[in-house]
Design a protein around this motif. Structure first.
Motif, PDB file in Angstrom:
ATOM      1  N   LYS A 167       3.573   5.195 -10.989  1.00  0.00           N
ATOM      2  CA  LYS A 167       3.125   4.960  -9.610  1.00  0.00           C
ATOM      3  C   LYS A 167       3.770   5.950  -8.653  1.00  0.00           C
ATOM      4  N   ILE A 171       2.171   9.003  -6.342  1.00  0.00           N
ATOM      5  CA  ILE A 171       2.350   9.135  -4.894  1.00  0.00           C
ATOM      6  C   ILE A 171       2.836  10.535  -4.528  1.00  0.00           C
ATOM      7  N   LYS A 174       0.095  13.062  -4.762  1.00  0.00           N
ATOM      8  CA  LYS A 174      -0.856  12.940  -3.668  1.00  0.00           C
ATOM      9  C   LYS A 174      -0.356  13.663  -2.426  1.00  0.00           C
ATOM     10  N   GLN A 175       0.959  13.591  -2.197  1.00  0.00           N
ATOM     11  CA  GLN A 175       1.479  14.103  -0.940  1.00  0.00           C
ATOM     12  C   GLN A 175       1.914  15.547  -0.980  1.00  0.00           C
ATOM     13  N   ILE A 214       7.050   6.686   0.370  1.00  0.00           N
ATOM     14  CA  ILE A 214       6.574   5.904  -0.767  1.00  0.00           C
ATOM     15  C   ILE A 214       5.844   4.635  -0.333  1.00  0.00           C
ATOM     16  N   LYS A 215       6.468   3.898   0.556  1.00  0.00           N
ATOM     17  CA  LYS A 215       5.917   2.584   0.916  1.00  0.00           C
ATOM     18  C   LYS A 215       6.248   2.251   2.355  1.00  0.00           C
TER      19      LYS A 215
END
Lengths: 378, 80
Positions: A167, A171, A174-175, A214-215
């Motif tokens: 996961k 992430i 993606k960034q 991240i979150k």
């Protein structure tokens, strides 16, 4: 009877009309009511600020005087979580300067049911808190031989955020573009696709990767759920109004921040004006002083006339003054005088400061009326 | 995850409305002023996006005031 009130709607404030409506005896005669309203109107007109009254000066003194006695320190909440809020004089200066970001940005997040009743309040609060890659990783290292970056993740911290290695890798992919990503157990290995990267660049990339989001909500660094009047509210340090009001479970219509510029961008200039008044008044009240809210309203209005929040600084409202001498009298006089001379600016001497400089009567109070000569053509 | 946010319902935002041409004239006459003497509001302001503002429109703002109950304020729309 309502038609009589309607006549006065333009002339009297709503609050006064409401007061009269609530206090007159039932079945009052029309002419008596008219008399009452007439007397009230007369009193109201007398109570108005007179033309030429130096309201700005009075406001400046009224806010400045208690300002000399305010605390100069940042105040710390005792006990729970390390949350500071700038209060006292520094906060007032910060607001009136129209700073881009306050020293201690903070939000008050109101919630919808069932969260407002306290259901899963801790989990909800934690889900708002921003987690960066550096928060869940133990170690970032650079392998010089392969020019790779190795990230060692912390299993327990990942578990607390319910994350897994794939996961996290997804992430990151993606960034940050242009990376080859390999993963194993608790390791993520990154290698740039570009050939022959210098060590310097890899080092820079490593620092960048530490900040990968991240979150949670960007910018929210601390969360603290508290109970206020039978409902739970989340106080945060760090502010991101635009993102928070979009979240499910948040009551977007009561959620606020203390960042004025942010409110102006998300909610518009009128909301920013209201926030300036609220925040300044809160500080003054908090310190136990009593300043009439009208003075604060005047300052807030001045800051918001142009449609954007402008601070009371030489770059803000002062730079918009028409008179070069007035601008020079505030700060950096030589700069203003030289610039005015360069473009051949003309000073109409219409305001106060420039007339004080030239030892003339200032246009305040009785200084306003002037003679106008009417020359007859022969 | 995202919910629709109606900006004008926020507690910080007073009610904004657009004046018609005749109301505009009346207002300017009442205070004996011209358009450029009014305070300004940006065309892109978040609170008026639903009113489809054009430059030179006048926006009436019904502020809740602690001193007057309800106070009306006017701003003229400007480009950026």
């Amino acid at each position: 009877m309502d038609n009589i009130f309607a006549e006065y709607e333009d002339k009297l404030p709503v609050k006064i009309i409401e007061d009269i409506k609530n206090n007159i005896p039932k079945g009052i005669a029309q002419n008596k009511l008219r008399k009452i309203l007439e007397l009230v109107l007369e009193e109201y007109e007398n109570a108005k600020v007179h033309p030429g009254e130096a309201v700005g000066l009075v406001s400046a003194e009224s806010i400045g005087e208690p300002g000399t006695q305010m605390t100069l320190n940042t105040f710390h909440f005792a006990g729970v979580a390390e949350m500071n809020v700038t209060l006292g004089l520094p906060r007032i200066i910060e607001i009136l300067d129209g700073r881009e970001t306050p020293d201690t940005p903070a939000m008050e997040i109101y919630l919808k049911a069932p969260y407002s009743g306290g259901k899963d309040i801790r989990e909800f609060a934690l889900s708002l808190k921003e987690t960066k890659l550096s928060n869940i990783a133990d170690e970032f290292s650079i392998s010089l031989i392969n020019s790779e970056i190795e990230i060692k993740l912390n299993k327990e911290k990942m578990k607390a955020h319910s994350l897994t290695t794939p996961k996290v890798a997804a992430i990151i992919a993606k960034q940050i573009k242009g990376l080859n990503i390999r993963e194993s157990e608790e390791l993520i290995i990154l290698k740039s696709r570009a050939k022959e990267e210098s060590l310097n660049e890899i080092y820079k990339a490593k620092e960048k990767i530490k900040d990968v989001h991240i979150k949670g909500v960007k910018g929210i660094s601390q969360v603290l759920p508290i109970k206020r009047n039978d409902e739970y509210v989340i106080i945060t340090s760090g502010s991101n109004l635009a993102d928070v009001i979009q979240l499910e479970g948040v009551d977007p219509y009561r959620t606020t921040t203390n960042n004025i510029i942010e409110v102006q961008q998300v909610l518009g200039i009128e909301a920013a004006r209201q926030l300036i008044i609220n925040e300044v008044f809160k500080v003054i009240e908090n310190q136990g002083f009593n300043v009439d809210i009208r003075h604060i309203m005047l300052v807030a209005d001045t800051m918001c006339v142009s449609g954007k929040v402008k601070g009371i600084t030489r770059y803000g409202v002062v730079s918009e003054k028409a008179s070069a001498l007035a601008r020079a009298s505030f700060e950096t006089p030589i700069k203003h005088i030289i610039n005015a001379a360069l473009i051949g600016e003309i000073d109409q001497l219409e305001s106060v400061v420039e007339n004080v400089m030239l030892n003339q009567a200032v246009p305040i109070g009785t200084g306003i009326p002037q003679l106008i000569a009417n020359f007859k053509k022969k | 995850m995202k919910t629709k946010f109606k900006v004008d319902k926020h507690i910080l935002i007073p009610k904004h409305s657009k004046l018609s041409d005749s109301q505009k004239e009346k207002l300017l006459e009442k205070y004996n002023i011209s358009m450029n003497e009014l305070p300004r509001i940006l065309k892109t302001d978040a609170a008026i996006s639903s009113l489809e503002p054009k430059p030179n429109d006048i926006i009436k703002i019904a502020r809740k005031s602690p001193t007057a109950g309800e106070a009306f304020f006017y701003r003229v729309v400007v480009d950026v």
